[in-house]
Scaffold this motif. Structure first.
Motif, mmCIF file in Angstrom:
data_model
loop_
_atom_site.group_PDB
_atom_site.id
_atom_site.type_symbol
_atom_site.label_atom_id
_atom_site.label_comp_id
_atom_site.label_asym_id
_atom_site.label_seq_id
_atom_site.Cartn_x
_atom_site.Cartn_y
_atom_site.Cartn_z
ATOM 1 N N ILE A 18 2.780 -7.904 5.067
ATOM 2 C CA ILE A 18 2.866 -6.582 4.249
ATOM 3 C C ILE A 18 2.196 -6.663 3.118
ATOM 4 O O ILE A 18 1.624 -5.734 2.638
ATOM 5 C CB ILE A 18 4.590 -6.369 4.050
ATOM 6 C CG1 ILE A 18 5.278 -5.806 5.089
ATOM 7 C CG2 ILE A 18 4.606 -5.387 2.844
ATOM 8 C CD1 ILE A 18 4.671 -4.512 5.597
ATOM 9 N N LEU A 24 0.627 1.385 0.563
ATOM 10 C CA LEU A 24 1.330 1.792 1.470
ATOM 11 C C LEU A 24 1.364 3.254 1.790
ATOM 12 O O LEU A 24 1.388 3.737 3.182
ATOM 13 C CB LEU A 24 2.835 1.127 1.504
ATOM 14 C CG LEU A 24 3.946 1.558 2.368
ATOM 15 C CD1 LEU A 24 3.239 0.939 3.726
ATOM 16 C CD2 LEU A 24 5.147 0.953 1.988
ATOM 17 N N PRO A 159 5.167 -7.620 10.113
ATOM 18 C CA PRO A 159 4.647 -6.742 9.219
ATOM 19 C C PRO A 159 4.281 -5.182 10.083
ATOM 20 O O PRO A 159 4.084 -4.260 9.487
ATOM 21 C CB PRO A 159 3.545 -7.201 8.766
ATOM 22 C CG PRO A 159 3.319 -8.450 9.324
ATOM 23 C CD PRO A 159 4.226 -8.856 10.094
ATOM 24 N N ALA A 162 7.556 -3.518 10.115
ATOM 25 C CA ALA A 162 8.067 -2.908 9.007
ATOM 26 C C ALA A 162 6.998 -1.534 8.560
ATOM 27 O O ALA A 162 7.579 -0.785 8.033
ATOM 28 C CB ALA A 162 7.759 -3.839 7.888
ATOM 29 N N LEU A 163 5.653 -1.740 9.073
ATOM 30 C CA LEU A 163 4.716 -0.636 8.770
ATOM 31 C C LEU A 163 5.252 0.594 9.793
ATOM 32 O O LEU A 163 5.273 1.765 9.202
ATOM 33 C CB LEU A 163 3.306 -1.130 9.220
ATOM 34 C CG LEU A 163 2.336 0.122 8.723
ATOM 35 C CD1 LEU A 163 2.170 0.828 7.572
ATOM 36 C CD2 LEU A 163 0.893 -0.523 9.280
ATOM 37 N N ALA A 166 8.153 2.003 8.125
ATOM 38 C CA ALA A 166 7.766 3.109 6.548
ATOM 39 C C ALA A 166 7.232 4.466 7.254
ATOM 40 O O ALA A 166 7.414 5.415 6.675
ATOM 41 C CB ALA A 166 6.631 2.512 5.877
ATOM 42 N N SER A 205 10.271 -8.666 6.174
ATOM 43 C CA SER A 205 9.124 -7.742 6.146
ATOM 44 C C SER A 205 9.621 -6.349 5.655
ATOM 45 O O SER A 205 8.923 -5.529 5.057
ATOM 46 C CB SER A 205 8.369 -7.498 7.339
ATOM 47 O OG SER A 205 7.412 -8.700 7.729
ATOM 48 N N MET A 209 8.382 -4.430 2.527
ATOM 49 C CA MET A 209 7.845 -3.038 2.577
ATOM 50 C C MET A 209 8.609 -2.037 1.534
ATOM 51 O O MET A 209 8.194 -1.151 0.782
ATOM 52 C CB MET A 209 8.018 -2.479 3.967
ATOM 53 C CG MET A 209 7.523 -1.228 4.029
ATOM 54 S SD MET A 209 8.579 0.296 3.903
ATOM 55 C CE MET A 209 9.972 -0.160 5.259
ATOM 56 N N LYS A 212 7.882 -1.802 -1.931
ATOM 57 C CA LYS A 212 6.645 -0.971 -2.235
ATOM 58 C C LYS A 212 7.118 0.736 -2.301
ATOM 59 O O LYS A 212 6.084 1.329 -2.628
ATOM 60 C CB LYS A 212 5.504 -1.146 -1.051
ATOM 61 C CG LYS A 212 4.919 -2.537 -1.471
ATOM 62 C CD LYS A 212 3.818 -2.786 -0.218
ATOM 63 C CE LYS A 212 3.079 -3.868 -0.219
ATOM 64 N NZ LYS A 212 1.796 -3.660 -1.085
ATOM 65 N N SER A 321 1.385 2.260 13.834
ATOM 66 C CA SER A 321 1.383 1.070 13.038
ATOM 67 C C SER A 321 0.331 0.181 13.587
ATOM 68 O O SER A 321 -0.584 -0.227 12.554
ATOM 69 C CB SER A 321 2.703 0.574 12.753
ATOM 70 O OG SER A 321 2.693 -0.930 13.136
#
Ligand code: CP
Length: 332
Positions: A18, A24, A159, A162-163, A166, A205, A209, A212, A321
């Motif tokens: 991340i 982000l 990651p 995690a993206l 998000a 992760s 994330m 952020k 992602s």
């Protein structure tokens, strides 16, 4: 670098954690734009190949990363390294007279000649903490490959997941004032029971994330399941699950094994399973899980099948992602 080895790197960007995301909100917005027009950048990956190397099983990561590559016009090639590749040696200076047939120094450079990007899945052993924390496989590929490396879940992080998380959070923000999305949601990461020892990568992760994000973020787990303090840092930890759930807008559930008693399942306390009664304490929270999930162990059917469960769209966002990461690597 080892003596005599000079590597020319074709592109500079890796996606290992991340921490590689510079902004982000921008990445999430770009991913949401890609989701609307997924085939818009087909020329970017034309005549480019991505190699997906799996040292462990996968459903979502394997298919969504291929789909993302195809959306960008790339050609994916996949290898199940765990069963089908030569056993790799990662130690420098080893006398290779035991079971390992090929050194990562040659393997990474050879694969780099066939691929423009290499993506790797290599889970934690959960037996050797130091080795797992060093992310041996991912780090060695990043060192010796001459093309960018993407982390498809290492011993420490996931990651791409995690993206996608998000992106899913942004899409599901509850309404705030004047009908606009509420931009400071309460997000809870809750441990839940599981019969097997699972790695820390997804939770790590997700935490990185969330650190952020502009959110009220709380981690809840039984005592003894504290995660790596270097990851958790100042994030809030609440040991009473039902207290953590109060007013939550999102419940993100994941099991992990003990970090301190490394890799051990120290309790499978069924009282930590996610139930409708617990969800009723939240602010009509959405339920999230990276999948695969064990029904009626981690979460009840009732919660998983409810309209507040967004696990299927969360899995769908894995494509966007991966696609935003590949787009950035290819320079788009
Ligand atoms: N969430 C996730 O990474 O799924 P897979 O293990 O099936 O790839």
């Amino acid at each position: 670098m080892k003596m005599g080895i000079t590597l020319f790197k074709k592109y500079n960007m890796n996606y290992l954690s991340i921490k590689n995301i510079d902004n982000l909100p921008d990445w999430v917005n770009e991913a949401l734009a890609l989701k609307k027009h997924p085939l818009k950048n087909q020329d970017l990956g034309k005549n480019k190949t991505i190699g997906l190397l799996f040292f462990n099983n996968s459903l979502r990561t394997r298919l969504s990363t291929q789909k993302a590559a195809l959306n960008l016009g790339m050609e994916p090639i996949v290898m199940n390294f765990g069963n089908e590749g030569w056993a790799l040696e990662f130690e420098d200076g080893t006398v290779m007279d035991q079971g390992k047939s090929e050194h990562i120094i040659e393997a990474a450079q050879v694969i780099s000649q066939f691929c423009d990007v290499i993506a790797i899945r290599a889970f934690a052993s959960l037996t050797d903490k130091e080795k797992d924390l060093s992310e041996e496989v991912l780090t060695a590929f990043a060192k010796y490959a001459t093309v960018p490396i993407v982390n498809m879940e290492s011993s420490v992080g996931h990651p791409l997941q995690a993206l996608a998380d998000a992106i899913t959070l942004e899409e599901n923000l509850p309404a705030g004032k004047a009908g606009k999305p509420k931009h400071q949601p309460k997000v809870v990461l809750s441990w839940a029971p599981h019969p097997k020892a699972l790695p820390h990568a997804v939770a790590n992760s997700f935490i990185e994330m969330m650190q952020k994000q502009d959110a009220d973020f709380v981690i809840t787990h039984p005592k003894g399941y504290e995660l790596n303090p270097n990851v958790v840092k100042n994030s809030k930890v609440e040991y009473i699950q039902e207290k953590a759930f109060e007013n939550a807008d999102f419940i993100y559930t994941k099991n992990w094994s003990s970090f301190n008693e490394y890799g051990k399942v120290i309790t499978q306390d069924k009282n930590w399973m996610i139930t409708a009664d617990k969800m009723a304490k939240t602010n009509n929270a959405k339920f999230m899980h990276c999948l695969p999930v064990r029904r009626n162990v981690v979460v009840t059917d009732e919660v998983l099948d409810s309209e507040n469960s967004i696990v299927i769209e969360q899995a769908n966002n894995r494509t966007y992602s991966a696609q935003i990461v590949l787009k950035k690597i290819l320079g788009g």
